[in-house]
Structure formats: structure tokens, C-alpha cells
Design a protein around this motif. Structure first.
Motif, PDB file in Angstrom:
ATOM      1  N   PRO A 291       0.866  -1.319   0.006  1.00 41.64           N
ATOM      2  CA  PRO A 291       0.046   0.031   0.290  1.00 41.64           C
ATOM      3  C   PRO A 291       1.013   1.279  -0.076  1.00 41.64           C
ATOM      4  CG  PRO A 291      -0.200  -1.015   2.168  1.00 41.64           C
ATOM      5  CD  PRO A 291       0.840  -1.972   1.254  1.00 41.64           C
ATOM      6  N   VAL A 292       0.521   2.332  -0.950  1.00 46.51           N
ATOM      7  CA  VAL A 292       1.275   3.392  -0.756  1.00 46.51           C
ATOM      8  C   VAL A 292       0.038   4.649  -0.907  1.00 46.51           C
ATOM      9  CG1 VAL A 292       3.295   2.607  -2.176  1.00 46.51           C
ATOM     10  CG2 VAL A 292       1.371   3.619  -3.448  1.00 46.51           C
ATOM     11  N   PHE A 293       0.663   5.789  -0.534  1.00 44.06           N
ATOM     12  CA  PHE A 293      -0.497   6.841   0.007  1.00 44.06           C
ATOM     13  C   PHE A 293      -0.053   8.444  -0.649  1.00 44.06           C
ATOM     14  CE2 PHE A 293      -0.358   3.588   3.067  1.00 44.06           C
ATOM     15  CZ  PHE A 293      -1.440   3.271   3.391  1.00 44.06           C
ATOM     16  N   ASN A 294       0.809   8.162  -2.093  1.00 45.73           N
ATOM     17  CA  ASN A 294       1.158   9.702  -2.527  1.00 45.73           C
ATOM     18  C   ASN A 294       2.196  10.319  -1.399  1.00 45.73           C
ATOM     19  OD1 ASN A 294      -0.045   8.936  -5.011  1.00 45.73           O
ATOM     20  ND2 ASN A 294      -1.666  10.163  -4.740  1.00 45.73           N
ATOM     21  N   ASP A 295       2.831   9.750  -0.725  1.00 50.06           N
ATOM     22  CA  ASP A 295       3.452  10.203   0.260  1.00 50.06           C
ATOM     23  C   ASP A 295       5.226  10.113   0.108  1.00 50.06           C
ATOM     24  OD1 ASP A 295       5.085   9.867   3.179  1.00 50.06           O
ATOM     25  OD2 ASP A 295       2.970  10.747   3.749  1.00 50.06           O
ATOM     26  N   PRO A 296       5.681  11.292   0.398  1.00 45.82           N
ATOM     27  CA  PRO A 296       7.257  11.103   0.129  1.00 45.82           C
ATOM     28  C   PRO A 296       7.879   9.648   0.690  1.00 45.82           C
ATOM     29  CG  PRO A 296       6.709  13.177   0.751  1.00 45.82           C
ATOM     30  CD  PRO A 296       5.481  12.581   1.303  1.00 45.82           C
ATOM     31  N   ALA A 297       7.168   9.166   1.956  1.00 48.96           N
ATOM     32  CA  ALA A 297       7.733   8.107   2.502  1.00 48.96           C
ATOM     33  C   ALA A 297       7.776   6.568   1.596  1.00 48.96           C
ATOM     34  CB  ALA A 297       7.406   7.887   3.938  1.00 48.96           C
ATOM     35  N   ASP A 298       6.645   6.847   0.565  1.00 45.84           N
ATOM     36  CA  ASP A 298       6.210   5.562  -0.267  1.00 45.84           C
ATOM     37  C   ASP A 298       7.784   5.031  -0.722  1.00 45.84           C
ATOM     38  OD1 ASP A 298       3.728   6.219   0.220  1.00 45.84           O
ATOM     39  OD2 ASP A 298       3.150   6.898  -1.958  1.00 45.84           O
ATOM     40  N   ARG A 299       8.391   5.944  -1.415  1.00 52.90           N
ATOM     41  CA  ARG A 299       9.608   5.315  -1.942  1.00 52.90           C
ATOM     42  C   ARG A 299      10.513   4.573  -1.127  1.00 52.90           C
ATOM     43  NH1 ARG A 299      11.955   6.231  -6.780  1.00 52.90           N
ATOM     44  NH2 ARG A 299      10.506   7.780  -7.347  1.00 52.90           N
ATOM     45  N   HIS A 300      10.691   5.083   0.209  1.00 48.85           N
ATOM     46  CA  HIS A 300      11.613   4.386   1.122  1.00 48.85           C
ATOM     47  C   HIS A 300      11.122   3.037   1.523  1.00 48.85           C
ATOM     48  CE1 HIS A 300      13.615   4.794   5.533  1.00 48.85           C
ATOM     49  NE2 HIS A 300      13.944   3.839   4.600  1.00 48.85           N
ATOM     50  N   ALA A 301       9.618   3.169   1.761  1.00 53.29           N
ATOM     51  CA  ALA A 301       9.115   1.694   2.037  1.00 53.29           C
ATOM     52  C   ALA A 301       9.089   0.686   0.958  1.00 53.29           C
ATOM     53  CB  ALA A 301       7.608   1.859   2.294  1.00 53.29           C
ATOM     54  N   LEU A 302       8.926   1.134  -0.290  1.00 57.70           N
ATOM     55  CA  LEU A 302       9.142   0.365  -1.567  1.00 57.70           C
ATOM     56  C   LEU A 302      10.575  -0.308  -1.704  1.00 57.70           C
ATOM     57  CD1 LEU A 302       7.188   2.071  -3.876  1.00 57.70           C
ATOM     58  CD2 LEU A 302       6.300  -0.145  -3.014  1.00 57.70           C
ATOM     59  N   ASN A 303      11.465   0.624  -1.601  1.00 57.99           N
ATOM     60  CA  ASN A 303      12.931   0.207  -1.440  1.00 57.99           C
ATOM     61  C   ASN A 303      13.270  -0.697  -0.660  1.00 57.99           C
ATOM     62  OD1 ASN A 303      13.227   1.956  -3.752  1.00 57.99           O
ATOM     63  ND2 ASN A 303      14.247   3.550  -2.670  1.00 57.99           N
ATOM     64  N   THR A 304      12.955  -0.359   0.633  1.00 55.94           N
ATOM     65  CA  THR A 304      13.114  -1.268   1.959  1.00 55.94           C
ATOM     66  C   THR A 304      12.556  -2.974   1.509  1.00 55.94           C
ATOM     67  OG1 THR A 304      13.071   0.463   3.581  1.00 55.94           O
ATOM     68  CG2 THR A 304      12.646  -1.652   4.381  1.00 55.94           C
ATOM     69  N   LEU A 305      11.201  -2.903   0.933  1.00 55.48           N
ATOM     70  CA  LEU A 305      10.718  -4.266   0.722  1.00 55.48           C
ATOM     71  C   LEU A 305      11.368  -4.821  -0.431  1.00 55.48           C
ATOM     72  CD1 LEU A 305       7.098  -3.327   1.840  1.00 55.48           C
ATOM     73  CD2 LEU A 305       8.608  -4.858   3.220  1.00 55.48           C
ATOM     74  N   ALA A 306      11.685  -4.052  -1.387  1.00 54.13           N
ATOM     75  CA  ALA A 306      12.545  -4.717  -2.523  1.00 54.13           C
ATOM     76  C   ALA A 306      13.657  -5.282  -1.879  1.00 54.13           C
ATOM     77  CB  ALA A 306      12.590  -3.468  -3.487  1.00 54.13           C
ATOM     78  N   HIS A 307      14.437  -4.669  -1.042  1.00 53.58           N
ATOM     79  CA  HIS A 307      15.511  -5.318  -0.589  1.00 53.58           C
ATOM     80  C   HIS A 307      15.310  -6.579   0.357  1.00 53.58           C
ATOM     81  CE1 HIS A 307      19.604  -5.584   1.661  1.00 53.58           C
ATOM     82  NE2 HIS A 307      18.892  -5.814   2.493  1.00 53.58           N
ATOM     83  N   CYS A 308      14.145  -6.651   0.969  1.00 54.82           N
ATOM     84  CA  CYS A 308      13.682  -7.972   1.782  1.00 54.82           C
ATOM     85  C   CYS A 308      13.249  -9.129   0.917  1.00 54.82           C
ATOM     86  CB  CYS A 308      12.350  -7.327   2.594  1.00 54.82           C
ATOM     87  SG  CYS A 308      13.007  -6.527   3.985  1.00 54.82           S
ATOM     88  N   PHE A 309      12.787  -8.370  -0.255  1.00 53.91           N
ATOM     89  CA  PHE A 309      12.265  -9.687  -1.204  1.00 53.91           C
ATOM     90  C   PHE A 309      13.021  -9.495  -2.555  1.00 53.91           C
ATOM     91  CE2 PHE A 309       8.900  -8.705   1.416  1.00 53.91           C
ATOM     92  CZ  PHE A 309       8.381 -10.168   1.870  1.00 53.91           C
ATOM     93  N   PRO A 310      14.437  -9.975  -2.621  1.00 57.98           N
ATOM     94  CA  PRO A 310      15.163  -9.587  -3.948  1.00 57.98           C
ATOM     95  C   PRO A 310      14.464 -10.677  -5.231  1.00 57.98           C
ATOM     96  CG  PRO A 310      16.185 -10.998  -2.560  1.00 57.98           C
ATOM     97  CD  PRO A 310      14.871 -10.527  -1.592  1.00 57.98           C
TER      98      PRO A 310
END
Length: 340
Positions: A291-310
């Protein structure tokens, strides 16, 4: 008896959802919700077979939307059961392996010990079961538990919160102690280590569901939301939960790997804080939907989870409309593992 609850990242037979119709869950905002659902389900259907619970009177408009979004009949199965709400995470069974055979563990659902209209959801969660099933009890009463209240690593560890299961507010099972719950988890889910976090996030009307707070991403790694703003209502609770996780060791004596997820800026409706959280992601076959919310933190969250699920594609799904109903992607889905 050998009992194991498969982790969400293991292969699925399909994903269960229910078609939205309860307009009061999105007061004055229901209009776009069927469109949001159809668009999301079309994306999920690229990697999963969909099981859609929808009473027959809802189907004409639903199928018209599917035609427009490109969802084809071979990608889903329809199940004709009435429902009260769409949050299948909480009223569908949890499928486990019992001596390597599939078994549906069906907990009692009572709308988070908060709402009066839950009977159709409870029945639908039972009717979908095709195969062996069990109905856990404690002291001759069925155990009330929702799928969003627990999270597992597929290897005998479970996350939950004291606020959800041990509070007198929205009390699911009066008289059920921490020790009682741990015995129940051991017997029915094969859990040998329960991790008790404290409070969930603000705005969560389930009173502390863990799937807005912390999730396993592999057998020894947990992501946990952390609000860095010391003036925010979520700061102290999330800080405490991160500390709890960092103090935990597995039965083998290995510490958990704890990764923090940011929180989006507060989303407020009618003076109520909404439970917007990046932790409410769905781990699907080959893909993680976040889930994303048109928020500046969206990119940080997506990058963090991409690292968790390579080994998976990580896809952001805008949930600014969905969260007005006090739930997002994980809440509205339940995976059925490909147990054989």
C-alpha cells in the motif's frame, strides 16, 4: 502430530477476496471502491488465481468492471455466499499442514468484538472450506481470532500484540491468558515461540492487529513500522515494539534481523486517524503488493521491501481510498497455500 503453518511467501493455490458492498465502511467515499478493487484484482490475477466471494446480486456490475479492467473468467472462481464486509483476512480460515496434509483451521469471527453484523462473514469463512477442517476451542468455547492479528514465519514463530489479544477492550476471549493463547497456537498452528509486541498503530479499529505493525519477510527477519517523529502518537508505541523485536532470540539462540519501515504522514478523516501503514502488504506468488499513499515515504518503504524480497517484484498500490475503510491490501486478502 506434525503441524505447520506455511509462511505467506510460500507458494499459494490462490487468494480469497470478497466483493465490496457495505457502503458504511467507506462513509461518503464508497463510489470509487469497486473500481479500486477491480484494478487491484486484475494486477493480482497476473500471479495468482482469485477466489471471489460475491452474492449473485452483486455480480452484474462486478463483471462489467472486470471486462473493463481486463480480468478474464479463467483468472477467477466465483463463490456465491453473502458477506457483511470485505476483510477476508479476518474471517477466512488459516490453512496449515497437518502431517503434510492440508487442514483448514477456522477460528470464530465476531467482527473484532466491536460490530453487530458479522454472522454472514463467519458463515462465509466456513462455507469456503473444501476439505478437512477444525474449529479450535478453549474451555468449551470457540476461540475468536482474526488472521490480521497474527503473523508467522513458517518455522514455528508467531507475532501478535498484547493490545489485540490480552486487552479488556474489544476482548475476543474473556479469561484467555497469555499462556492459554500460546498453548492454542502450539496445538493448532504448530507454533513453538510466540512474540508478544505491545500496541498496534493509531486508528486501527481492530485494536492492535499486527499486520499493520510488523511482518515476517523470511524465517529470521521482521519488518516493523517505526514513526520517527517524537511528537506523533505512533512514535512511542513503535519504538517500544522495535526494541522488543531486537531483544528476541529464536529457540536456536539466533537474534532476529529487524528492519524498520517508515510511516506515511497522518491521514485524517472526520477527526479520526486512519491506519495507513506500509506493513499491510500482501506477499503473493512472484510479487509483493504494497500500500502506498502519495507520500514522500512511499519510495523509502518500497525500496526497503524490495531489499527484503530480492526474488519478487515489489509493486506499489495506491490505497488512499481503501484506507478510509480502515484496512488495505493485507486486510482484504487471504492466501490459500499450495499444501500437498
Amino acid at each position: 502430530m506434525s503441524r505447520r503453518w506455511p509462511a505467506e511467501w510460500e507458494e499459494h493455490q490462490g487468494i480469497w477476496v470478497a466483493w465490496p458492498h457495505h457502503e458504511a465502511d467507506w462513509p461518503e467515499r464508497f463510489g470509487p471502491i469497486p473500481w479500486v478493487y477491480a484494478d487491484f484484482l486484475t494486477k493480482v490475477a497476473r500471479v495468482e488465481h482469485l477466489h471471489i466471494i460475491a452474492a449473485k446480486d452483486l455480480r452484474p456490475d462486478m463483471l462489467k468492471l472486470f471486462e473493463r479492467t481486463g480480468l478474464t473468467p479463467d483468472q477467477f472462481s466465483l463463490h456465491d455466499f453473502p458477506t457483511d464486509r470485505v476483510w477476508t483476512r479476518d474471517y477466512c480460515p488459516i490453512w496449515v499442514q497437518d502431517n503434510s496434509l492440508p487442514l483448514a483451521v477456522k477460528w470464530q469471527f465476531n467482527a473484532w468484538a466491536k460490530y453487530d453484523n458479522w454472522q454472514a462473514d463467519e458463515e462465509a469463512g466456513t462455507l469456503i472450506i473444501d476439505g478437512d477442517k477444525e474449529f479450535p476451542q478453549h474451555q468449551n468455547r470457540r476461540i475468536v481470532l482474526e488472521g490480521g492479528g497474527i503473523d508467522g514465519n513458517g518455522n514455528g514463530m508467531l507475532l501478535t500484540t498484547r493490545e489485540c489479544l490480552l486487552s479488556d477492550v474489544q476482548c475476543r476471549n474473556p479469561g484467555c491468558s497469555q499462556s492459554d493463547y500460546e498453548t492454542i497456537f502450539r496445538k493448532h498452528l504448530g507454533i513453538h515461540q510466540t512474540i508478544w509486541l505491545n500496541k498496534g498503530i493509531a486508528g486501527d479499529d481492530t485494536h492492535g492487529h499486527v499486520d499493520d505493525l510488523a511482518r515476517f519477510v523470511n524465517r529470521n527477519t521482521v519488518v516493523c513500522v517505526y514513526e520517527s517523529d517524537a511528537g506523533d502518537i505512533n512514535h512511542e508505541a513503535t519504538r517500544e515494539n522495535v526494541e522488543i523485536l531486537r531483544s528476541i532470540k529464536s529457540q536456536e539462540g539466533k537474534p532476529l534481523d529487524v528492519i524498520t519501515l517508515p510511516m506515511p504522514a497522518p491521514i485524517i478523516f472526520d477527526n479520526q486517524r486512519l491506519p495507513a501503514s506500509y506493513a499491510n502488504f500482501l506477499i503473493a506468488n512472484k510479487t509483493v503488493f504494497v500500500p502506498v499513499f502519495n507520500d514522500p515515504a512511499d519510495r523509502h518503504a518500497l525500496n526497503t521491501l524490495a531489499h527484503c524480497f530480492p526474488d519478487r517484484e515489489v509493486v506499489g498500490i495506491y490505497c488512499g481510498d481503501l484506507v478510509w475503510g480502515l484496512g488495505t491490501l493485507h486486510c482484504m486478502t487471504m492466501q490459500q497455500p499450495a499444501v500437498s
